[in-house]
Write a protein that holds these residues in place. Structure first.
Motif, PDB file in Angstrom:
ATOM      1  N   LYS A 176       2.787  -0.380  -2.961  1.00 20.07           N
ATOM      2  CA  LYS A 176       2.747   0.792  -2.745  1.00 20.07           C
ATOM      3  C   LYS A 176       1.441   1.340  -1.838  1.00 20.07           C
TER       4      LYS A 176
ATOM      5  N   ARG B  52       3.740  -3.443  -7.892  1.00 20.18           N
ATOM      6  CA  ARG B  52       4.514  -2.127  -7.113  1.00 20.18           C
ATOM      7  C   ARG B  52       3.421  -1.442  -7.423  1.00 20.18           C
TER       8      ARG B  52
ATOM      9  N   THR C 152       3.699  -3.269 -12.709  1.00 17.70           N
ATOM     10  CA  THR C 152       2.948  -1.922 -12.702  1.00 17.70           C
ATOM     11  C   THR C 152       2.006  -2.306 -11.584  1.00 17.70           C
TER      12      THR C 152
ATOM     13  N   MET D 247       9.644   3.184 -14.610  1.00 19.87           N
ATOM     14  CA  MET D 247       9.310   1.269 -14.396  1.00 19.87           C
ATOM     15  C   MET D 247      10.367   1.048 -15.716  1.00 19.87           C
TER      16      MET D 247
END
Length: 190
Positions: free
Chosen positions: A94, A90, A87, A78
């Motif tokens: 994910k 993300r 984060t 990143m």
């Protein structure tokens, strides 16, 4: 799975980190705790910061015997400095099958309103907070997205450990044996 995210430089990982992570993994509804090794903290400019791969390796070695603990390099790919909210977004994208909670020391709560999109962090994942010595007053005592978790009060710091290494003093019992062995073998922090 309900997962706690424990962000840090882990420079180096020490028994204080491990005790907190294990307490969170065994005394709460968290099924696992992931150590999120941060390449660069936006609030810290640390000249003695080891390369992230070395710190990640130390974390993996330190937790290898505990299936409830895991290391992640999510921030390695990143932009830097990495911000917790980015984060989290993300990881949420994910791993939509997981529920995440951010693990934080109470000493960070006074500065938490200065974090990028701190309100979104509270909305998306909430906080699991462990006590810290000399924590400053904060406004989160009654916040519904903040859970205070009783844990041992530990005042061990990576800075103290690095100072001991530079001064040739023992770090035994402050870090796991496998971490101490790696630090000595690779001459970290000297």
């Amino acid at each position: 799975m309900n997962i706690g995210l424990f962000f840090g430089s882990f420079n180096p990982i020490h028994v204080g980190h491990l005790i907190i992570a294990n307490t969170m993994a065994t005394a709460t509804d968290l099924e696992q705790v992931w150590f999120v090794v941060s390449p660069q903290n936006p609030f810290k400019k640390n000249k003695s910061l080891l390369h992230e791969f070395d710190r990640f390796d130390m974390v993996e070695r330190a937790i290898s015997d505990n299936t409830r603990l895991k290391a992640t390099d999510a921030e390695f790919h990143m932009p830097r400095p990495s911000y917790t909210i980015d984060t989290l977004v993300r990881l949420l994208e994910k791993y939509p099958q997981h529920t995440f909670r951010l693990i934080m020391g109470e000493d960070n709560l006074a500065q938490f309103p200065n974090w990028k999109n701190h309100d979104k962090i509270l909305e998306y994942v909430g906080l699991y907070v462990y006590p810290r010595p000399q924590a400053a007053p904060h406004a989160f005592v009654e916040h519904p997205a903040v859970r205070f978790v009783p844990a041992p009060l530990l005042d061990i710091s990576a800075t103290y450990i690095r100072d001991c290494i530079r001064q040739g003093r023992s770090i035994r019992y402050m870090v796991p044996d496998v971490v101490e062995e790696m630090i000595i073998r690779k001459k970290f922090y000297v």
